[in-house]
Scaffold this active site. Structure first.
Site, PDB file in Angstrom:
ATOM      1  N   SER A 176      22.236   1.197   2.150  1.00 29.29           N
ATOM      2  CA  SER A 176      21.359   0.157   2.711  1.00 29.29           C
ATOM      3  C   SER A 176      21.853  -1.126   2.028  1.00 29.29           C
ATOM      4  O   SER A 176      21.647  -2.313   2.644  1.00 29.29           O
ATOM      5  CB  SER A 176      19.815   0.088   1.786  1.00 29.29           C
ATOM      6  OG  SER A 176      20.148   0.146   0.618  1.00 29.29           O
ATOM      7  N   HIS A 204      18.595   4.174   7.111  1.00 28.16           N
ATOM      8  CA  HIS A 204      19.198   3.067   7.941  1.00 28.16           C
ATOM      9  C   HIS A 204      20.255   3.730   8.836  1.00 28.16           C
ATOM     10  O   HIS A 204      21.129   2.969   9.632  1.00 28.16           O
ATOM     11  CB  HIS A 204      20.179   2.095   6.790  1.00 28.16           C
ATOM     12  CG  HIS A 204      19.273   1.342   5.965  1.00 28.16           C
ATOM     13  ND1 HIS A 204      18.800   0.194   6.185  1.00 28.16           N
ATOM     14  CD2 HIS A 204      18.653   1.858   4.594  1.00 28.16           C
ATOM     15  CE1 HIS A 204      17.893  -0.162   5.229  1.00 28.16           C
ATOM     16  NE2 HIS A 204      17.883   0.729   4.285  1.00 28.16           N
ATOM     17  N   LYS A 235      12.305   0.804  10.184  1.00 27.12           N
ATOM     18  CA  LYS A 235      13.558  -0.064  10.570  1.00 27.12           C
ATOM     19  C   LYS A 235      13.857  -0.100  12.006  1.00 27.12           C
ATOM     20  O   LYS A 235      13.391  -0.647  12.698  1.00 27.12           O
ATOM     21  CB  LYS A 235      14.574   0.749   9.458  1.00 27.12           C
ATOM     22  CG  LYS A 235      14.310   0.353   8.127  1.00 27.12           C
ATOM     23  CD  LYS A 235      15.259   0.917   7.129  1.00 27.12           C
ATOM     24  CE  LYS A 235      14.999   0.669   5.759  1.00 27.12           C
ATOM     25  NZ  LYS A 235      13.616   1.045   5.144  1.00 27.12           N
TER      26      LYS A 235
END
Length: 456
Positions: A176, A204, A235
């Protein structure tokens, strides 16, 4: 007892004081920050779906149909048809038998690790894993072997030393704060050799890398080769919450053993419906993932042209490491004054001496504005006293204690390698153990996670 005012004063003196900034309106490539319009370069809304009309409409309709909250934990009365529908779609998307929703990525990681390891077991964790992974290791009360970042040889050494007590290898898929990808093929190979489970946090990677945005494991062709895949809804999917993709036996076990699942209220129906709509868009429009990759590559190229060292980033996450915490804040403020919001990241989120601007590209950015932002960031850095072209170059090899030729960087690196393994009944060594970094001093003993813990 902690002296609150004294701690706050010390944080300020160390350049580690934090405050929240107020964003007006929805998350997008441009936002109004503290009353000023800026280009946003630090949001994880990678595909630009957080404010997509279909996603917003789905969330609103779900609120009218199912209500705003779930009212209870999943094991009491909180499981609704919308939860099951999203779990089925996520399982199909990840190519697994089933999936299980959690309240957040933090809850998923902490709960799964604590359920899969116990006192006497050994968990193997990358030194740059996310904070939730580190805290999950601590909650498990297992011994923890912290292997050098993306260093499969160090991991192999630790597995051999465990002598059959290994329970779990856990790693981020895409890291990240650095934007690099774990050596997943080698990790899976080692897990098979030593009969250890593998858990990959692909928060991610989901929606951002791999075929159709299915993540780092899909990119490596290993989706069905690990025991647990953790992903997030907050996300690339633009909503909130998280999930675990696994086989049915593992799912049944986690329902009974993962305390963060058992004792948490179920996700709100609007968040679930929004994530479901976002997943549908992702599957219908895979070019969003391609657009994100194109934007990220163009941005990295422009930053390198300005002289920045981008470490080993190959994804939409781009670190501009400057070292000093105060310097990172000055560059952030200088860029913000020029209309670009790129947040400064400091300890304990990253190790001491590696403070940075952590840049995040979105598919909804335009390449010309990213190119202009790269120039703006270079101007901001120079105005703050940092010359990108004069900064020392770095590499993963050097970070792990090796030279580019594969030799030990110095005697201390060799000693640290040999002392990474630790017996919990003995004093902690200076090397990495249980999420701590001997090379980075925490500002306070009560701080958790340690400096190597990653921000979401």
């Amino acid at each position: 007892m902690i002296e609150i005012e004294a701690r706050l004063d010390e944080l300020k003196a160390l350049g580690l004081s934090r405050r929240t900034r107020l964003v007006s309106g929805p998350q997008g490539p441009h936002v109004v920050l503290d009353g000023k319009p800026v280009l946003l370069l630090c949001s994880n809304n990678y595909l630009g779906l957080a404010d997509h009309p279909r996603v917003r409409s789905a969330a609103a309709e779900a609120a009218m149909r199912w209500g705003v909250g779930a009212g209870s934990s999943r094991l009491v009365s909180g499981t609704m048809t919308i939860h099951r529908r999203l779990e089925e779609r996520l399982a199909a998307f990840k190519g697994r038998e089933t999936s299980l929703l959690f309240g957040s990525g933090y809850l998923a990681n902490a709960g799964v690790i604590a359920a899969l390891a116990r006192p006497g077991d050994v968990v193997f964790s990358d030194e740059l894993n996310h904070a939730s992974i580190i805290d999950g290791c601590r909650l498990s009360r297992a011994e923890v072997f912290i292997y050098h970042h993306c260093d499969a040889e160090h991991l192999a050494w630790g597995l051999a030393q465990a002598e059959g007590r290994g329970a779990l290898i856990v790693t981020d898929g895409v890291f990240s704060m650095d934007g690099d990808v774990a050596p997943l093929e080698r990790i899976v190979e080692l897990a098979e050799r030593y009969q250890v489970r593998v858990m990959v946090d692909d928060a991610h990677g989901t929606g951002a890398v791999g075929p159709g945005g299915r993540g780092a494991l899909a990119a490596a062709g290993l989706e069905d080769q690990v025991d647990v895949i953790v992903g997030t809804l907050g996300k690339a999917l633009g909503s909130y919450g998280a999930y675990v993709a696994c086989d049915r036996t593992m799912s049944k076990y986690l329902v009974n053993a993962a305390r963060t699942f058992i004792f948490s209220t179920a996700l709100p129906p609007p968040a679930v419906a929004g994530a479901l709509a976002a997943l549908e868009i992702l599957e219908e429009e895979p070019r969003r993932v391609e657009r994100l990759a194109t934007n990220a590559a163009a941005f990295r190229a422009e930053l390198e042209r300005e002289g920045f060292d981008l470490q080993e980033s190959s994804t939409q996450i781009v670190p501009l490491v400057v070292g000093d915490a105060d310097l990172a804040v000055r560059i952030c403020d200088s860029a913000l004054a020029r209309g670009v919001f790129a947040q400064a990241i400091r300890p304990p989120t990253v190790p001491a001496g590696t403070s940075r601007l952590r840049l995040a590209v979105m598919a909804s950015h335009r390449i010309p504005e990213l190119a202009a932002a790269a120039h703006t960031l270079a101007q901001a850095a120079r105005a703050a006293g940092f010359e990108p072209r004069a900064a020392p170059r770095s590499s993963v090899a050097a970070t792990a204690g090796f030279t580019d030729a594969g030799e030990w960087a110095d005697a201390h690196a060799s000693e640290a390698y040999d002392s990474t393994w630790s017996d919990p009944d003995e004093p902690l060594p200076a090397a990495l153990f249980d999420g701590e970094s001997g090379a980075a001093t925490r500002p306070f003993d009560h701080e958790a996670p340690a400096p190597v813990a990653r921000a979401a």
